[in-house]
Design a protein around this motif. Structure first.
Motif, PDB file in Angstrom:
ATOM      1  N   ILE A  37       3.743  -0.362  -9.046  1.00 30.78           N
ATOM      2  CA  ILE A  37       3.701   1.053  -9.409  1.00 30.78           C
ATOM      3  C   ILE A  37       4.559   1.385 -10.630  1.00 30.78           C
ATOM      4  CG2 ILE A  37       5.548   1.719  -7.798  1.00 30.78           C
ATOM      5  CD1 ILE A  37       2.306   3.712  -8.484  1.00 30.78           C
ATOM      6  N   HIS A  38       5.722   0.729 -10.804  1.00 29.04           N
ATOM      7  CA  HIS A  38       6.550   1.021 -11.982  1.00 29.04           C
ATOM      8  C   HIS A  38       5.870   0.521 -13.256  1.00 29.04           C
ATOM      9  CE1 HIS A  38       7.768  -2.979 -10.680  1.00 29.04           C
ATOM     10  NE2 HIS A  38       8.297  -3.213 -11.856  1.00 29.04           N
ATOM     11  N   HIS A  39       5.123  -0.588 -13.156  1.00 27.39           N
ATOM     12  CA  HIS A  39       4.339  -1.047 -14.308  1.00 27.39           C
ATOM     13  C   HIS A  39       3.276  -0.017 -14.677  1.00 27.39           C
ATOM     14  CE1 HIS A  39       5.581  -4.994 -12.413  1.00 27.39           C
ATOM     15  NE2 HIS A  39       6.030  -5.155 -13.635  1.00 27.39           N
ATOM     16  N   HIS A  40       2.615   0.537 -13.670  1.00 23.66           N
ATOM     17  CA  HIS A  40       1.532   1.501 -13.925  1.00 23.66           C
ATOM     18  C   HIS A  40       2.082   2.766 -14.593  1.00 23.66           C
ATOM     19  CE1 HIS A  40      -0.513  -1.333 -11.546  1.00 23.66           C
ATOM     20  NE2 HIS A  40      -0.310  -0.788 -10.365  1.00 23.66           N
ATOM     21  N   TYR A  41       3.283   3.168 -14.187  1.00 24.64           N
ATOM     22  CA  TYR A  41       3.907   4.356 -14.792  1.00 24.64           C
ATOM     23  C   TYR A  41       4.188   4.108 -16.280  1.00 24.64           C
ATOM     24  CZ  TYR A  41       7.528   7.675 -16.114  1.00 24.64           C
ATOM     25  OH  TYR A  41       8.265   8.624 -16.780  1.00 24.64           O
ATOM     26  N   ILE A  42       4.792   2.965 -16.586  1.00 23.32           N
ATOM     27  CA  ILE A  42       5.103   2.658 -17.982  1.00 23.32           C
ATOM     28  C   ILE A  42       3.816   2.492 -18.785  1.00 23.32           C
ATOM     29  CG2 ILE A  42       6.207   1.011 -19.533  1.00 23.32           C
ATOM     30  CD1 ILE A  42       8.162   2.739 -17.928  1.00 23.32           C
TER      31      ILE A  42
END
Length: 444
Positions: free
Chosen positions: A185-190
Motif C-alpha cells: 500500500i505504501h508503494h501504491h501511495y507513492i
C-alpha cells in the motif's frame, strides 16, 4: 533554578519520548544494531545538550540536536519525495511458450511480455510529458495480480480494459500498467503521487493481497499509529545516509555478496537475457519455455497440506494499510482524475475446488508455516470489506470484483492470480463499473 531544571527535564522527556516513538517499530521488530546505536546516541545528544557546560562541546551538541530535530520533522516529506518504488526492467521483451499440462486451460500458446522505457506495461508508445489532447490516460496500480507478468501484453486485464473503454469513446485510450509483484500500500501511495506529472484521467487500484500477507507475517502493534508510521526513523534522511554508508562498507568488505530478498517478484528473473542497443537505449530480450515457471511454482504449491498450520483472525486491517489507504483517498479527492478501487479476488472460499486448493502457496508466501483455510478466508474478507466500506464512506468509486471470480482453475491459476479467462472476466467487470461513472461525467 529549580524551575529551569524542571523545564529542561520536561523538554528532554518530551523529545526523548517523541524520538522513542519514531524508533519504536524498527527497534522492536527489526533488531538492527545500528538503529539501536543511533537511538542511544540521539537520546544522549538530547540529554547532554541541556546540561553540558563546556562551550565547545555545547556548540557541537547544539548542531547535532538541530540535525536530529530537523530529521524528525522532515521525515514524512523526505519519504514522499525520495522513496523509490521498484519497477520492471525497462525496454524488456520476453516470450513464453506455454506447453505443459501444469497450465492446461489456464494459459495457452505463445505469450509476449514487454515493457517501455520506464519499465511499465503499456498498450502503445507513451509520450509521458507530452500528453495528446484527444486522449484518455488510464493508469492501473497494484501488484502481481495487476502486473500479470506472465500474461501476453494483449491479454492482461489492463490491456483488455483499455480496449473495451475505447469502444465507447472517440478519444485515444493510453493504458499504463505500473504494477509490480510484491508491492504494497505504501508503494501504491507513492506511485499515485508520482503520476500526477503525467496528467492521469483514470487511476484503477487493485490492492490488498500483499498487505494482508505482510500483516500475517509482521503483526506490528502501535502505540500512536499515525505518528509512528508517519515519523518512522527508517523513512528519514539520516537513516538513508547511514544505510548508504553501510552498503558501501559492505561492498568493500564482503565481495560477491549477492543476497536477494524473497518476494513474488523472484519470478521476473528469466534464464537468459540478450542485450541490444537501439537509438542509444539498452533493450533486453528473453525467450523461455514455461518450465522455469513450473519449476519455481510447483515446489511451493499445496502449502495448506505441506506446512504447519496456524490460526490468525485479526479484528482490523493493519494500521499501516489503514494509514496509507486514507492518504490515497485524500490524494484522489484533491485531484481531478477519477480513482477506482477494486477488491482482490482469491481462492480462499469454502467452495474452492480441490484442484485450485492444491495450487495455493501464498498462505503467506515464503514462510515455514501457513494459515488454515478459515483464517485465510477471514483475513481476505477483512481487507476486502474494509476497502469497500472506507471507499464508499468517502464517496469514491468502488468496484466489487471479488464476488465475480470463482474459486476454481478456470479463473485462477493459484491463490489469486488470473488465468486468461479470469483476466477477461476481470476486464469486463471493471469496465462495466467504470463506464457508469465515466459516461455520466462525459469523460468517455
Amino acid at each position: 533554578m529549580k524551575k529551569i531544571i524542571f523545564l529542561k527535564s520536561l523538554v528532554i522527556f518530551f523529545l526523548s519520548f517523541v524520538l522513542f516513538l519514531s524508533f519504536r517499530i524498527p527497534l522492536y521488530y527489526e533488531n538492527d544494531k545500528i538503529i539501536s546505536f543511533l537511538f542511544i546516541f540521539f537520546i544522549s545528544v538530547i540529554f547532554l545538550t541541556f546540561f553540558v557546560k563546556n562551550i565547545k562541546i555545547k556548540i557541537i551538541l547544539y548542531n547535532c540536536f538541530i540535525i536530529i530535530v530537523l530529521n524528525l520533522i522532515t521525515t514524512p516529506f523526505f519519504f514522499q519525495k525520495t522513496f523509490d518504488v521498484p519497477f520492471r526492467l525497462p525496454n524488456y521483451t520476453e516470450v513464453i511458450n506455454y506447453k505443459s499440462d501444469f497450465f492446461s486451460g489456464m494459459w495457452n500458446g505463445t505469450h509476449t511480455i514487454t515493457t517501455d522505457q520506464k519499465g511499465n506495461r503499456t498498450n502503445k508508445k507513451i509520450k509521458y510529458f507530452n500528453k495528446p489532447g484527444n486522449s484518455i490516460r488510464l493508469f492501473t496500480i497494484g501488484a502481481s495480480t495487476t502486473e500479470e507478468n506472465m500474461t501476453d501484453d494483449n491479454k492482461t486485464w489492463s490491456s483488455l480494459l483499455a480496449k473495451d473503454l475505447s469502444l465507447h469513446t472517440s478519444k485515444d485510450i493510453e493504458m499504463i500498467n505500473m504494477s509490480l509483484a510484491g508491492l504494497r500500500i505504501h508503494h501504491h501511495y507513492i506511485s499515485l503521487k508520482n503520476i500526477k506529472k503525467f496528467k492521469p484521467d483514470i487511476v484503477v487500484f487493485l490492492i490488498g493481497v500483499n498487505d494482508w500477507n505482510n500483516h500475517i507475517v509482521n503483526n506490528k502493534k502501535y502505540i500512536f499509529p499515525y505518528f509512528e508510521i508517519r515519523y518512522d526513523f527508517t523513512k528519514s534522511t539520516l537513516f538513508k545516509i547511514v544505510s548508504n554508508i553501510k552498503k558501501q562498507i559492505n561492498r568493500k568488505l564482503i565481495k560477491n555478496d549477492k543476497k536477494e530478498t524473497k518476494t513474488s517478484a523472484t519470478i521476473l528473473t528469466p534464464n537468459a537475457l540478450t542485450k541490444t542497443i537501439i537509438d542509444g537505449e539498452s533493450h533486453f530480450y528473453a525467450q523461455n519455455s514455461d518450465k522455469r515457471i513450473v519449476d519455481w511454482l510447483k515446489p511451493m504449491s499445496n502449502s495448506l497440506e505441506k506446512q504447519f498450520k496456524k490460526k490468525f483472525k485479526p479484528e482490523n486491517v493493519s494500521e499501516e494499510y489503514n494509514y496509507y489507504t486514507n492518504l490515497i483517498i485524500k490524494e484522489c479527492k484533491l485531484n481531478e482524475y477519477n480513482c477506482f478501487f477494486i477488491n482482490q479476488p482469491t481462492g480462499y472460499n469454502d467452495n474452492v475446488t480441490n484442484k485450485l486448493k492444491r495450487r495455493f502457496w501464498m498462505t503467506p508466501p515464503f514462510q515455514d508455516f501457513t494459515l488454515d483455510l478459515s483464517s485465510m478466508i477471514h483475513i481476505s474478507l477483512l481487507y476486502n470489506n474494509y476497502l469497500e466500506k472506507i471507499i464508499k464512506k468517502n464517496q469514491l468509486n468502488f468496484c466489487d470484483l471479488s464476488s465475480k471470480i470463482l474459486p476454481n482453475t478456470d479463473h485462477l491459476i493459484d491463490d489469486c492470480h488470473f488465468t486468461e479467462k479470469g483476466s477477461s472476466i476481470v476486464s469486463k467487470v471493471i469496465s462495466n463499473c467504470l463506464k457508469k461513472k465515466l459516461i455520466s461525467q462525459k469523460v468517455l
